[in-house]
Design a protein around this motif. Structure first.
Motif, PDB file in Angstrom:
ATOM      1  N   HIS A  53      84.802 -36.559  63.023  1.00 31.82           N
ATOM      2  CA  HIS A  53      84.058 -35.137  62.723  1.00 31.82           C
ATOM      3  C   HIS A  53      82.784 -35.369  62.983  1.00 31.82           C
ATOM      4  N   LEU A  54      81.980 -36.498  62.928  1.00 29.53           N
ATOM      5  CA  LEU A  54      80.486 -36.147  63.172  1.00 29.53           C
ATOM      6  C   LEU A  54      80.286 -36.314  64.602  1.00 29.53           C
ATOM      7  N   VAL A  55      80.742 -37.130  65.321  1.00 34.60           N
ATOM      8  CA  VAL A  55      80.867 -37.051  66.718  1.00 34.60           C
ATOM      9  C   VAL A  55      81.186 -35.723  67.362  1.00 34.60           C
ATOM     10  N   LYS A  56      82.292 -35.194  66.831  1.00 35.74           N
ATOM     11  CA  LYS A  56      82.529 -33.752  67.267  1.00 35.74           C
ATOM     12  C   LYS A  56      81.450 -32.576  67.057  1.00 35.74           C
ATOM     13  N   GLN A  57      80.901 -32.668  65.835  1.00 34.82           N
ATOM     14  CA  GLN A  57      80.009 -31.725  65.374  1.00 34.82           C
ATOM     15  C   GLN A  57      78.573 -31.925  66.332  1.00 34.82           C
ATOM     16  N   LYS A  58      78.570 -33.030  67.094  1.00 30.60           N
ATOM     17  CA  LYS A  58      77.373 -33.233  67.704  1.00 30.60           C
ATOM     18  C   LYS A  58      77.815 -32.895  69.234  1.00 30.60           C
ATOM     19  N   GLY A  59      79.069 -32.420  69.490  1.00 32.31           N
ATOM     20  CA  GLY A  59      79.358 -32.346  71.014  1.00 32.31           C
ATOM     21  C   GLY A  59      79.575 -33.580  71.603  1.00 32.31           C
ATOM     22  N   LEU A  60      79.798 -34.790  71.124  1.00 32.86           N
ATOM     23  CA  LEU A  60      79.844 -35.954  71.968  1.00 32.86           C
ATOM     24  C   LEU A  60      81.284 -36.437  71.912  1.00 32.86           C
ATOM     25  N   ASP A  61      82.119 -35.732  71.492  1.00 31.80           N
ATOM     26  CA  ASP A  61      83.565 -36.387  71.471  1.00 31.80           C
ATOM     27  C   ASP A  61      84.129 -37.098  72.713  1.00 31.80           C
ATOM     28  N   LEU A  85      79.859 -43.308  51.073  1.00 30.32           N
ATOM     29  CA  LEU A  85      79.339 -44.544  51.769  1.00 30.32           C
ATOM     30  C   LEU A  85      79.661 -44.608  53.360  1.00 30.32           C
ATOM     31  N   LEU A  86      80.878 -43.943  53.449  1.00 34.59           N
ATOM     32  CA  LEU A  86      81.144 -43.750  54.848  1.00 34.59           C
ATOM     33  C   LEU A  86      80.376 -42.687  55.774  1.00 34.59           C
ATOM     34  N   GLU A  87      80.124 -41.690  55.007  1.00 35.70           N
ATOM     35  CA  GLU A  87      79.138 -40.637  55.595  1.00 35.70           C
ATOM     36  C   GLU A  87      77.694 -41.046  55.760  1.00 35.70           C
ATOM     37  N   ASP A  88      77.396 -41.894  54.831  1.00 35.45           N
ATOM     38  CA  ASP A  88      75.968 -42.320  55.289  1.00 35.45           C
ATOM     39  C   ASP A  88      76.156 -43.450  56.354  1.00 35.45           C
ATOM     40  N   ALA A  89      77.110 -44.403  56.378  1.00 37.78           N
ATOM     41  CA  ALA A  89      76.980 -45.327  57.538  1.00 37.78           C
ATOM     42  C   ALA A  89      77.322 -44.658  58.757  1.00 37.78           C
ATOM     43  N   CYS A  90      78.252 -43.760  58.679  1.00 38.48           N
ATOM     44  CA  CYS A  90      78.628 -43.247  60.065  1.00 38.48           C
ATOM     45  C   CYS A  90      77.206 -42.482  60.807  1.00 38.48           C
ATOM     46  N   GLU A  91      76.642 -41.652  59.684  1.00 38.23           N
ATOM     47  CA  GLU A  91      75.411 -41.136  60.432  1.00 38.23           C
ATOM     48  C   GLU A  91      74.601 -41.957  61.212  1.00 38.23           C
ATOM     49  N   SER A  92      74.440 -43.247  60.296  1.00 39.08           N
ATOM     50  CA  SER A  92      73.269 -44.110  60.991  1.00 39.08           C
ATOM     51  C   SER A  92      73.880 -45.059  62.105  1.00 39.08           C
ATOM     52  N   LEU A  93      75.374 -45.031  62.067  1.00 37.67           N
ATOM     53  CA  LEU A  93      76.057 -45.967  63.045  1.00 37.67           C
ATOM     54  C   LEU A  93      76.040 -44.932  64.473  1.00 37.67           C
ATOM     55  N   LEU A  94      76.072 -43.351  64.354  1.00 42.77           N
ATOM     56  CA  LEU A  94      75.862 -42.608  65.529  1.00 42.77           C
ATOM     57  C   LEU A  94      74.502 -42.753  66.221  1.00 42.77           C
ATOM     58  N   GLU A  95      73.627 -42.663  65.275  1.00 47.76           N
ATOM     59  CA  GLU A  95      72.176 -42.697  65.759  1.00 47.76           C
ATOM     60  C   GLU A  95      71.892 -44.162  66.310  1.00 47.76           C
TER      61      GLU A  95
END
Length: 246
Positions: free
Chosen positions: A100-108, A224-234
């Protein structure tokens, strides 16, 4: 315990119980492992039926095209595998959140995202309906079906994220048993990390299994997952940017 009753008929003896450890209940986890170790899984038996996985490389997104070199357009997508015990709660949720996060960024088109379990007990099953419902309330869809981790995952994925320490230990133990590891770089085991190692807003070191907990357990997992995934993508984007500049 709600165990996909549709698969248990009168003529089929029930499966032995499996304990989905939850830190909300007990600090001492107990895990069930079938006699035939679930890590031994043949690729030919795996059906690719996850709807939110990018299965073939595509052109990079238009937002990144300006900074791309000709060779970048053929670059293999960065691949991430999320792993928990049964692949019906935490890891499919992590897959859904990150997708979901990756798609929001247009990076899918730049990522290959999947999830798996360290056991094959739930193979082919949908994610836990409580996890799917909690995720949907946040606008996140979980469409994957459970499958166990397989030897080729160590070759196919750039990063393998375990939800808790037991998951990580089981993944590494399986890696040591698989003879093909001699064909991989000696430091391949380093690609296995804990999900919470990417958290920046929470102090937890593990993502707790919410299987036997109440609604608050599923919400905690998603926090926890939303927190980790944001940092993971960065982190991934920063590393890739750094490697391009070197």
């Amino acid at each position: 315990m709600a165990m996909n009753s549709v698969h248990i008929g009168l003529s089929t003896p029930p499966k032995p119980p499996i304990s989905h450890h939850s830190s909300f209940l007990s600090p001492r986890p107990h895990f069930y492992f079938p006699k035939k170790h679930p890590f031994i899984h043949q690729d030919s038996h795996y059906k690719t039926h996850k709807n939110n996985i990018i299965t073939t490389p595509k052109r990079i997104s238009s937002s990144m095209a300006a900074a791309a070199t000709p060779s970048d357009t053929n670059k293999k997508p960065f691949s991430v595998l999320f792993v928990c015990l049964g692949n019906i709660c935490r890891s499919p949720a992590a897959e859904g959140v990150f997708t979901h996060l990756v798609k929001q960024k247009g990076l899918d088109s730049n990522f290959f995202i999947d999830s798996a379990g360290t056991i094959n007990y739930h193979e082919g099953n949908d994610a836990d309906p409580r996890m799917k419902a909690a995720s949907k309330r946040r606008g996140i869809e979980i469409t994957s079906l459970s499958r166990p981790i397989r030897p080729s995952d160590f070759k196919d994925f750039d990063l393998i994220l375990a939800m808790d320490k037991q998951n990580k230990d089981d993944i590494l133990a399986a890696f040591e048993r698989w003879s093909f590891r001699e064909t991989l770089p000696a430091d391949s085991y380093k690609k296995v990390k804990l999900m919470c190692s990417y958290c920046t807003k929470h102090n937890e070191t593990q993502v707790p299994d919410p299987y036997y907990g109440g609604p608050q357990g599923f919400e905690k997992v998603l926090d926890l997952l939303e927190d980790a995934c944001e940092s993971l993508l960065e982190s991934i984007l920063a590393e890739n940017s750094s490697s391009k500049g070197s």
